[in-house]
Motif scaffolding. Structure first.
Motif, PDB file in Angstrom:
ATOM      1  N   UNK A  79      -2.921   9.958   5.095  1.00 38.50           N
ATOM      2  CA  UNK A  79      -2.621   8.933   4.863  1.00 38.50           C
ATOM      3  C   UNK A  79      -4.437   8.455   3.629  1.00 38.50           C
ATOM      4  N   UNK A  80      -3.507   7.710   2.666  1.00 38.63           N
ATOM      5  CA  UNK A  80      -4.405   7.059   1.617  1.00 38.63           C
ATOM      6  C   UNK A  80      -4.979   5.935   1.818  1.00 38.63           C
ATOM      7  N   UNK A  81      -3.979   4.882   2.379  1.00 42.93           N
ATOM      8  CA  UNK A  81      -4.727   3.407   2.740  1.00 42.93           C
ATOM      9  C   UNK A  81      -4.828   3.529   4.304  1.00 42.93           C
ATOM     10  N   UNK A  82      -5.684   2.866   4.420  1.00 45.20           N
ATOM     11  CA  UNK A  82      -6.120   3.460   5.930  1.00 45.20           C
ATOM     12  C   UNK A  82      -6.774   1.686   6.554  1.00 45.20           C
ATOM     13  N   UNK A  83      -5.716   1.140   7.221  1.00 46.14           N
ATOM     14  CA  UNK A  83      -6.218  -0.398   7.737  1.00 46.14           C
ATOM     15  C   UNK A  83      -6.156  -0.305   9.287  1.00 46.14           C
ATOM     16  N   UNK A  97     -10.477   0.620   5.192  1.00 49.26           N
ATOM     17  CA  UNK A  97     -11.926   1.548   5.552  1.00 49.26           C
ATOM     18  C   UNK A  97     -11.382   3.011   4.275  1.00 49.26           C
ATOM     19  N   UNK A  98     -12.081   3.022   3.872  1.00 50.18           N
ATOM     20  CA  UNK A  98     -12.374   4.555   2.724  1.00 50.18           C
ATOM     21  C   UNK A  98     -13.336   4.778   2.801  1.00 50.18           C
ATOM     22  N   UNK A  99     -12.679   5.975   2.313  1.00 49.25           N
ATOM     23  CA  UNK A  99     -13.678   6.878   2.301  1.00 49.25           C
ATOM     24  C   UNK A  99     -15.302   6.788   1.189  1.00 49.25           C
ATOM     25  N   UNK A 147       0.869  -1.366  -0.107  1.00 50.29           N
ATOM     26  CA  UNK A 147       0.151  -0.184   0.238  1.00 50.29           C
ATOM     27  C   UNK A 147       0.948   1.170  -0.274  1.00 50.29           C
ATOM     28  N   UNK A 148       0.182   2.366  -0.759  1.00 53.63           N
ATOM     29  CA  UNK A 148       0.600   3.628  -0.253  1.00 53.63           C
ATOM     30  C   UNK A 148       0.233   4.559   0.590  1.00 53.63           C
ATOM     31  N   UNK A 149       1.660   4.770   1.411  1.00 54.68           N
ATOM     32  CA  UNK A 149       1.086   6.057   2.275  1.00 54.68           C
ATOM     33  C   UNK A 149       0.255   5.413   3.484  1.00 54.68           C
ATOM     34  N   UNK A 208       9.337   1.164   5.689  1.00 56.85           N
ATOM     35  CA  UNK A 208       9.281   2.399   7.584  1.00 56.85           C
ATOM     36  C   UNK A 208       8.217   2.876   6.464  1.00 56.85           C
ATOM     37  N   UNK A 209       7.683   3.447   5.805  1.00 55.45           N
ATOM     38  CA  UNK A 209       6.804   4.395   5.440  1.00 55.45           C
ATOM     39  C   UNK A 209       5.303   4.121   6.439  1.00 55.45           C
ATOM     40  N   UNK A 210       5.384   2.347   6.513  1.00 57.89           N
ATOM     41  CA  UNK A 210       4.065   2.193   7.713  1.00 57.89           C
ATOM     42  C   UNK A 210       3.988   2.754   9.148  1.00 57.89           C
ATOM     43  N   UNK A 211       2.744   3.601   9.258  1.00 57.67           N
ATOM     44  CA  UNK A 211       2.539   3.674  10.599  1.00 57.67           C
ATOM     45  C   UNK A 211       1.466   3.552  11.248  1.00 57.67           C
ATOM     46  N   UNK A 212       1.317   3.709  13.089  1.00 55.49           N
ATOM     47  CA  UNK A 212       0.279   3.031  13.411  1.00 55.49           C
ATOM     48  C   UNK A 212      -0.201   3.882  14.745  1.00 55.49           C
TER      49      UNK A 212
END
Length: 538
Positions: free
Chosen positions: A492-496, A535-537, A445-447, A473-477
């Motif tokens: 963030x473009x991709x939210x899980x 999660x998507x808009x 995924x991106x961002x 390293x781009x992954x944030x929590x």
């Protein structure tokens, strides 16, 4: 008659090759498999952290990166050996400190990578070879049985798997065999020094794993029964050695008693209810893991149907072989031999099996708890094979048949080790079977932002810290309190949403996100078993 027999040339060559393979399998791809739930607790303990302080520092709804989480899996000057002992005593008192203390020094000398931490288990597993050989000399007075036992253990899929696990079970296996060998030696020599050696080996076992107490009880029943229930000098010597051993263990025993409620809370999963049919099925599968293991219930059969057929054929064969080995041992050996093996098998297994059958639970279907039981079985199988593959009182056709049986058994072990050595996960990492797939999805995924509840976050992070090194390293929590629904940042473009601890939380998140933040949960993108939602808009 077998104690002076040397293995034929072909057998000596085979046994040496198997020993070399066994050592190789214990060290190859040490860092390949995921560093699962239990192993991350090992790092947490040896580096002196407690779960409560980790949750307090990172589970606050604030955005964190991989580097913020990795620090809890690496050494720091702020945490000392005292913190290691305190972490175990307060949150994991059922795990004695010997393995964790030694591993702490090990990583201080050689580094804290996954391969280095696991390498101590691999090295300690090598002690099994001389210990089981010594035990066979004391028990059977036969070097041939000892070499066959080494071959069985060397390529046993179970022993190889735990040799690559950052837990205490390989060290425990060695202490079980060591204490058993020193007991038989003490009974033979009847000297103060030999009994002192037994007491020391018992202390090492107790400080490695608490179920060593069952091994000591089995030894006691064996000594008393061998002495025909008389209060002899041998019985007195055993009692004195055991008393000294338990006195040496008293400091940690007090820790367990003081923190018994925490120990119960940590191990409450062992009381999970399963049907008796499921329990018995798992007993059979677990027994087969010591001889053959191609990844039962891992989904590996989807592309390898031949492995499924082979496993189905060999499991009944293993059951018959084990049953025949035990009966053969009882019929062909003196009481002092078969009684030792039977007490090691029965006394260490029944205290776990009976409560499961009467009250319910999964203690007896956890194979690492039953290592003494399985070692007893492997001793019986080793004796059977050793006495049937050489030309003494065995006709040629029977000898050839048992040679084929032995080759099939050992070949199955080798192929099983080859199969598991290339895998990223395996059955013993049952809580993290699908983690590699989750990480692959997130990395692509991106961002990406991964959100999880406090308990769920530990399943993703603390349980799987080995995968943090593989996560980009781009992954944030964002680790959140379950009573609150997170506020999703806009950058963030991709939210899980990963592995919430219960469905009611997922429903609360769904409702709040849909009504207040204009998000919705897409449920059908990934298989439900991954416990990962996007999660998507709207």
């Amino acid at each position: 008659m077998y104690n002076k027999v040397l293995p034929p040339t072909w057998l000596r060559f085979l046994l040496i090759v198997l020993l070399i393979l066994g050592v190789f399998f214990r060290f190859v791809n040490l860092d390949r498999k995921i560093y699962w739930y239990d192993e991350t607790f090992t790092s947490l303990r040896i580096f002196g952290y407690t779960m409560s302080e980790v949750v307090e520092q990172v589970c606050n709804g604030k955005e964190v990166g991989v580097e913020d989480l990795q620090k809890y899996q690496h050494p720091t000057s702020e945490k000392t050996l005292t913190d290691t002992l305190k972490s175990l005593a307060v949150e994991d008192p059922q795990h004695p400190p010997l393995y964790y203390v030694i591993t702490r020094f090990w990583v201080q000398w050689f580094g804290s990578s996954v391969a280095v931490i696991r390498s101590f288990s691999a090295l300690s597993s090598l002690l099994v070879f001389p210990c089981i050989y010594w035990l066979c000399l004391e028990l059977f007075d036969s070097s041939l049985v000892g070499w066959v036992a080494i071959a069985l253990v060397a390529v046993s899929p179970f022993h190889v798997l735990y040799a690559q696990e950052a837990r205490e079970y390989s060290l425990w296996t060695s202490t079980i065999l060591l204490s058993s060998a020193t007991l038989l030696r003490a009974m033979r020599l009847k000297t103060k020094l030999s009994w002192a050696m037994y007491a020391v080996s018992m202390v090492l076992g107790l400080y490695t794993f608490v179920f060593s107490a069952l091994v000591t009880i089995a030894h006691g029943i064996y000594v008393v029964a061998t002495e025909k229930f008389r209060f002899t000098k041998t019985v007195i010597a055993y009692l004195l050695a055991s008393l000294l051993g338990f006195l040496a263990f008293t400091p940690w025993l007090l820790v367990i008693i003081i923190n018994f409620a925490q120990a119960q809370n940590t191990t409450r999963w062992t009381s999970d209810k399963v049907s008796q049919l499921t329990l018995m099925k798992n007993w059979i599968i677990n027994l087969s893991y010591f001889f053959i293991d191609f990844g039962y219930d891992l989904g590996s059969y989807e592309h390898e149907p031949k492995l499924k057929i082979l496993t189905k054929l060999l499991i009944p064969f293993i059951l018959i072989l084990v049953g025949y080995s035990i009966s053969f041992l009882c019929l062909k050996t003196p009481k002092r031999v078969w009684l030792f093996v039977l007490t090691l098998i029965g006394v260490t297994a029944l205290p776990l099996t009976i409560p499961d059958l009467i009250l319910g639970g999964v203690r007896s279907q956890t194979p690492r708890y039953l290592i003494p039981f399985y070692l007893g079985i492997q001793l019986a199988v080793a004796y059977l094979l050793a006495t049937q593959i050489i030309p003494i009182s065995v006709n040629i056709w029977k000898q050839k048949l048992w040679q084929v049986v032995m080759v099939v058994l050992l070949t199955s072990g080798v192929l099983s080790c080859v199969s598991s050595s290339e895998a990223k996960t395996w059955w013993l990492k049952y809580q993290n079977i699908y983690t590699p797939q989750v990480v692959d999805i997130i990395n692509k995924s991106s961002q990406p932002l991964v959100m999880s509840s406090c308990q769920g976050s530990w399943s993703l992070l603390a349980d799987k810290f080995s995968l943090i090194d593989q996560i980009d390293p781009k992954v944030r929590f964002e680790l959140i309190n379950e009573s609150k629904v997170p506020q999703i940042p806009n950058n963030f473009r991709d939210v899980f949403l990963y592995n919430p601890s219960h469905n009611s939380y997922l429903e609360a998140v769904r409702s709040k996100l849909e009504n207040e933040q204009n998000y919705k949960i897409e449920e059908n993108i990934y298989p439900k078993k991954l416990q990962l939602w996007k999660l998507v808009k709207k």
